[in-house]
Every structure is written in C-alpha cells, then in structure tokens.
Design a protein around this motif. Structure first.
Motif, mmCIF file in Angstrom:
data_model
loop_
_atom_site.group_PDB
_atom_site.id
_atom_site.type_symbol
_atom_site.label_atom_id
_atom_site.label_comp_id
_atom_site.label_asym_id
_atom_site.label_seq_id
_atom_site.Cartn_x
_atom_site.Cartn_y
_atom_site.Cartn_z
ATOM 1 N N ARG A 22 0.812 -1.209 0.000
ATOM 2 C CA ARG A 22 0.000 0.000 0.000
ATOM 3 C C ARG A 22 0.849 1.265 0.000
ATOM 4 O O ARG A 22 0.358 2.343 -0.324
ATOM 5 C CB ARG A 22 -0.932 0.013 1.207
ATOM 6 C CG ARG A 22 -2.048 -1.011 1.130
ATOM 7 C CD ARG A 22 -2.799 -1.111 2.443
ATOM 8 N NE ARG A 22 -3.338 0.173 2.851
ATOM 9 C CZ ARG A 22 -4.457 0.712 2.385
ATOM 10 N NH1 ARG A 22 -5.163 0.078 1.485
ATOM 11 N NH2 ARG A 22 -4.887 1.888 2.816
ATOM 12 N N LEU A 23 2.107 1.150 0.375
ATOM 13 C CA LEU A 23 2.992 2.313 0.422
ATOM 14 C C LEU A 23 3.824 2.455 -0.851
ATOM 15 O O LEU A 23 4.578 3.411 -0.987
ATOM 16 C CB LEU A 23 3.919 2.221 1.641
ATOM 17 C CG LEU A 23 3.215 2.170 3.002
ATOM 18 C CD1 LEU A 23 4.242 2.016 4.115
ATOM 19 C CD2 LEU A 23 2.367 3.408 3.221
ATOM 20 N N GLU A 24 3.701 1.499 -1.767
ATOM 21 C CA GLU A 24 4.479 1.565 -3.007
ATOM 22 C C GLU A 24 3.877 2.597 -3.960
ATOM 23 O O GLU A 24 2.740 3.043 -3.817
ATOM 24 C CB GLU A 24 4.533 0.180 -3.649
ATOM 25 C CG GLU A 24 5.340 -0.818 -2.832
ATOM 26 C CD GLU A 24 5.436 -2.179 -3.503
ATOM 27 O OE1 GLU A 24 4.981 -2.299 -4.667
ATOM 28 O OE2 GLU A 24 5.958 -3.111 -2.874
ATOM 29 N N LEU A 52 -3.242 -4.133 -11.395
ATOM 30 C CA LEU A 52 -3.836 -3.273 -10.377
ATOM 31 C C LEU A 52 -2.678 -2.527 -9.731
ATOM 32 O O LEU A 52 -1.995 -3.039 -8.848
ATOM 33 C CB LEU A 52 -4.612 -4.082 -9.342
ATOM 34 C CG LEU A 52 -5.430 -3.257 -8.347
ATOM 35 C CD1 LEU A 52 -6.568 -2.522 -9.053
ATOM 36 C CD2 LEU A 52 -5.982 -4.123 -7.229
ATOM 37 N N ALA A 53 -2.422 -1.322 -10.232
ATOM 38 C CA ALA A 53 -1.249 -0.557 -9.821
ATOM 39 C C ALA A 53 -1.577 0.317 -8.619
ATOM 40 O O ALA A 53 -2.738 0.520 -8.265
ATOM 41 C CB ALA A 53 -0.743 0.294 -10.983
ATOM 42 N N ARG A 54 -0.515 0.858 -8.021
ATOM 43 C CA ARG A 54 -0.671 1.690 -6.820
ATOM 44 C C ARG A 54 -0.002 3.038 -7.054
ATOM 45 O O ARG A 54 1.078 3.122 -7.640
ATOM 46 C CB ARG A 54 -0.012 0.994 -5.620
ATOM 47 C CG ARG A 54 -0.172 1.708 -4.287
ATOM 48 C CD ARG A 54 -1.562 1.601 -3.732
ATOM 49 N NE ARG A 54 -1.726 2.421 -2.516
ATOM 50 C CZ ARG A 54 -2.887 2.679 -1.952
ATOM 51 N NH1 ARG A 54 -3.997 2.174 -2.445
ATOM 52 N NH2 ARG A 54 -2.964 3.437 -0.877
ATOM 53 N N PHE A 61 -4.206 5.699 -4.001
ATOM 54 C CA PHE A 61 -5.317 4.994 -4.640
ATOM 55 C C PHE A 61 -4.773 3.838 -5.478
ATOM 56 O O PHE A 61 -3.590 3.783 -5.817
ATOM 57 C CB PHE A 61 -6.120 5.944 -5.541
ATOM 58 C CG PHE A 61 -5.388 6.445 -6.764
ATOM 59 C CD1 PHE A 61 -5.566 5.840 -8.001
ATOM 60 C CD2 PHE A 61 -4.528 7.536 -6.684
ATOM 61 C CE1 PHE A 61 -4.898 6.304 -9.130
ATOM 62 C CE2 PHE A 61 -3.859 8.015 -7.807
ATOM 63 C CZ PHE A 61 -4.046 7.389 -9.030
ATOM 64 N N TRP A 62 -5.649 2.890 -5.769
ATOM 65 C CA TRP A 62 -5.356 1.823 -6.715
ATOM 66 C C TRP A 62 -5.802 2.263 -8.105
ATOM 67 O O TRP A 62 -6.739 3.049 -8.245
ATOM 68 C CB TRP A 62 -6.092 0.542 -6.327
ATOM 69 C CG TRP A 62 -5.708 -0.006 -4.983
ATOM 70 C CD1 TRP A 62 -6.370 0.185 -3.796
ATOM 71 C CD2 TRP A 62 -4.567 -0.810 -4.690
ATOM 72 N NE1 TRP A 62 -5.710 -0.461 -2.780
ATOM 73 C CE2 TRP A 62 -4.602 -1.082 -3.298
ATOM 74 C CE3 TRP A 62 -3.520 -1.331 -5.448
ATOM 75 C CZ2 TRP A 62 -3.631 -1.854 -2.659
ATOM 76 C CZ3 TRP A 62 -2.555 -2.103 -4.828
ATOM 77 C CH2 TRP A 62 -2.608 -2.368 -3.449
ATOM 78 N N ALA A 63 -5.147 1.734 -9.125
ATOM 79 C CA ALA A 63 -5.523 2.029 -10.508
ATOM 80 C C ALA A 63 -5.668 0.717 -11.257
ATOM 81 O O ALA A 63 -4.695 -0.025 -11.425
ATOM 82 C CB ALA A 63 -4.477 2.906 -11.183
ATOM 83 N N ALA A 64 -6.891 0.402 -11.672
ATOM 84 C CA ALA A 64 -7.146 -0.803 -12.455
ATOM 85 C C ALA A 64 -6.735 -0.526 -13.896
ATOM 86 O O ALA A 64 -7.386 0.245 -14.598
ATOM 87 C CB ALA A 64 -8.612 -1.194 -12.362
ATOM 88 N N LEU A 65 -5.631 -1.148 -14.320
ATOM 89 C CA LEU A 65 -5.083 -0.918 -15.651
ATOM 90 C C LEU A 65 -5.460 -2.016 -16.640
ATOM 91 O O LEU A 65 -5.541 -1.781 -17.836
ATOM 92 C CB LEU A 65 -3.552 -0.817 -15.587
ATOM 93 C CG LEU A 65 -2.969 0.245 -14.664
ATOM 94 C CD1 LEU A 65 -1.442 0.192 -14.701
ATOM 95 C CD2 LEU A 65 -3.449 1.637 -15.041
ATOM 96 N N GLY A 66 -5.643 -3.236 -16.139
ATOM 97 C CA GLY A 66 -6.006 -4.350 -17.003
ATOM 98 C C GLY A 66 -7.488 -4.374 -17.309
ATOM 99 O O GLY A 66 -8.320 -3.935 -16.507
#
Length: 414
Positions: A22-24, A52-54, A61-66
């Motif tokens: 979560r800190l990445e 699912l990037a951070r 926040f999370w970013a749904a890329l796929g």
C-alpha cells in the motif's frame, strides 16, 4: 472476474507484505510533460506486471489498468460502490448527484427517466439539429488555412449540442461550458476552494433550469428536466434536492469528454492520410472508425469505485474505503483482449468489447449522443476538406482525462 478466490481478506489482513504494498508508488498520474503517446507507453509497461497498480498521489489509490480488472470492479456492485468516492481525485464536496452517486436500486429512479431520452427514435429526431450545429461551427473554420480544432471547435461544439438537447438558451449552455472547464482545471490541481465555488455556480444554473420548467412550461415528453420533475418513485415525486443534484450532474458530465476526445481523432487522422482518404471515399465506414477511436483513445482514466469491504483483487489486498481508479484509457488497449491493441484496426472483430462508456449499472447513458457527435464531426469535416495535418505537437489534458486540449491544424479545403 479476477477477484482472488484462493485467499480471503481475513487471511491477508495482517500480512506485512500487503501493508507494505500500500505504500508503493508504481506510477505518477501528475507527472508533467505528458505527450500524445507517453501515458499509453507507461500503461503498456505496467499492465503485465501490475494490472492493479498503486499510486501515492491524491491521498493514495489503486488504478485498475487491465481490462479484466476494470470489468471486474465495474460489474461487482456487491463489493464496490460509487456512493463514497467515484473519481480520483475526489471532488464531490457539494451534495449527492444522482444517478452516479447512488447504488442500485435507488439510482434506477433517475436512470429510468434519463435512459428514455437516449433511445434510437429520439437520437434520430435530434440528429439533424446536431448536424446543423456541426456545419455552422465548421464552415467558417474550413475557410481558414490554420485552426486549432480543439479550441475553436471541440471546446465549443458540446455546449451548442447541449443547448439543443436540454432545450437551453445558447448563452446558458456556453456559461455551463466555461464554468465546467474551469471547474475541471481546479480539480486537477486540487484547488478545493475553487472547486466548491464553481460547483456552487453549477448548482445555481441547474436550479435556474429547474425553475424555468415549473408550472408546465415544458413538456415532460420532450424535456429531460421536466421529465425528472414529473417522475414518480414509491408513490411520490423525486426529492427536490436529488432532482437538483441530477440536473447538476447531467449538465456537466457530457461537456468534458467530447472536448478532449475530438482532437485525438484529428491527430490520428493527420498521421494516417490513407485512413483520411478511405473515410472520405467511404463515409459509411466512419461509425466503425469512431468505435475504434473510442477504444484506442478512451478519454477516461479517473472514474472510480470504492471498496465496500476488504477484498482481494488480482492478488492485491484492497482495503475497505480504498478508491480504485478505472483506467479505461489503459484497459481498452489490453493485449489479452485486443490483439495489437496499440494499433488502429478498422472493423476490429471484437470492437463491441471495448468499455469506453463503462459497463453495467453505471454505463454512460449518453453514449448514443456522444457517438453521434463524433460521427457527424468527421462526416462534415472530411466532406469539406481534401486533407489536413497537425502543425505542432498537441497540448495534452492531464489526469483525470486523457486527450488533447490544443491541436493546431493546417487544412486544405475540399
């Protein structure tokens, strides 16, 4: 679905690795100097290793890329909601705006009314008026040798179309466009004071539109705002504050995306003169081209959902209340779904799988009108020109949209 069925949230709740994750910081959504290709290049590199990037920007926040990740989130209303935070960065500080801010079944009271104004017979009836707007705006531009297709057309066209669709005076629609443009700029730089102030002005405009429709001056069969006022839910009218929020949502939602998307089509066509010539010679193929442009240049990357509870998605522990940005801009180029996803393929076999307008409960009701606007723009522009080319590098929008803000063109008239 890509929800991890092998591990429960409880099993990973105390996992130090999950907390460290979560800190990445996998990517920076506010990195300066974005070009026409840089975001897509970055997403193409990220998707295979972290679909699912951070990011630690905007409070984390999370970013749904796929593609699978985005589709999983937008169709899983049991675990993800729009009622808490539905955009990254967060900017809904000034009230509930149906239907986006409501989950099923409450949102359907509003969607049921809205959907009826985008059915095919209504779109066919509206098309001659939208075409007339496009021609009126394009003809003086095509007499010039050089134009900025964004600033002189794409930023103006939606306001005029909205005037026709919402039965507004042109000056009202133009004010909505001016205010909403500044509003979006303020969101992007986290200027919360300006966001709240301009949102207040948009609420005032929405109330003025509603006030003009009280007393039966507009027919609910022909006017969306009047239809909302006339609608009944659970034996009574829709609550006045919610109707206000709905109108406030509607008058802004369709202004931004066409403004940034239109220019991207012209950049692509400028770089592909063979496609320009093909579409001039075979204008019946323009709808298919628009559909592939929508997939290739999806303008949305900041729409979001919020986790209702801890959930494991693609091996990542998403905590309750974590926002997840739905990066359609990336998902629609996912090679697992769209082979050669970074290339324009006219008549792509599975083009109906693109999710530029979302999917399911909160899919965009205005998609038919948006498609019409893009199709008519290309039909009228291509018919009136022999060729055109971009003369300078496009100026790009910044997160949460993806697209162009300035596209200088040199035009050779037909």
């Amino acid at each position: 679905m890509v929800r991890d069925r092998d591990r429960s949230p409880e099993e990973t709740a105390v996992d130090p690795a999950a907390e460290a994750r979560r800190l990445e910081h996998d990517f920076d959504p506010v990195r300066p100097g974005e070009t026409f290709t840089s975001a897509h290049e970055e997403f193409a590199e990220l998707r295979p290793r972290c679909p699912l990037a951070r990011s630690q920007e905007y409070g984390g926040f999370w970013a749904a890329l796929g593609y699978d990740e985005v589709l999983s989130v937008i169709t899983d209303i049991e675990h993800f909601t729009t009622s808490r935070q539905n955009a990254v960065p967060a900017f809904a500080f000034t009230g509930v705006r149906p239907p986006l801010h409501l989950d099923p079944p409450e949102h359907m009271a509003y969607r049921r009314v809205i959907n009826q104004f985008f059915i095919p017979p209504r779109m066919r009836a509206l098309e001659p008026r939208v075409r007339a707007v496009a021609v009126r705006l394009l003809e003086p531009l095509l007499e010039q040798r050089t134009v900025d297709v964004c600033k002189q057309y794409a930023h103006v066209f939606p306001a005029h179309v909205f005037a026709e669709f919402f039965n507004l005076a042109p000056e009202t629609s133009e004010e909505i466009k001016r205010v909403s443009g500044t509003y979006v700029d303020a969101i992007q730089v986290l200027d919360h004071a300006t966001v709240k102030s301009l949102s207040g002005r948009l609420y005032e405009i929405a109330q003025e539109i509603i006030d003009a429709r009280t007393g039966g001056a507009f027919d609910p069969a022909d006017d969306l705002t009047a239809a909302l006022l006339a609608a009944r839910y659970e034996g009574g009218p829709l609550p006045a504050p919610m109707v206000l929020g709905c109108v406030r949502q509607l008058i802004v939602t369709g202004m931004v995306a066409p403004s940034v998307f239109t220019g991207t089509m012209f950049v692509h066509l400028s770089r592909d003169p063979e496609l320009q010539d093909l579409l001039r010679a075979q204008p019946h193929r323009i709808p298919a081209a628009v559909e592939e442009f929508l997939r290739l240049y999806s303008p949305y990357r900041g729409m979001a959902r919020t986790a209702r509870e801890d959930v494991v998605l693609s091996g990542e522990l998403v905590r309750q209340h974590d926002p997840i940005a739905l990066v359609y801009t990336s998902a629609n180029r996912d090679e697992k779904v769209f082979p050669d996803g970074d290339s324009f393929v006219l008549d792509r076999p599975n083009i109906d799988r693109h999710i530029s307008f979302g999917r399911g409960t909160h899919s965009c009701p205005g998609a038919p009108l948006a498609r019409m606007m893009m199709r008519l723009t290309l039909e009228e522009f291509l018919a009136r020109s022999s060729s055109f080319r971009v003369t300078e590098e496009p100026e790009m929008a910044v997160w949460a949209e993806w697209g162009t803000r300035s596209v200088p063109l040199e035009i050779i008239a037909g």
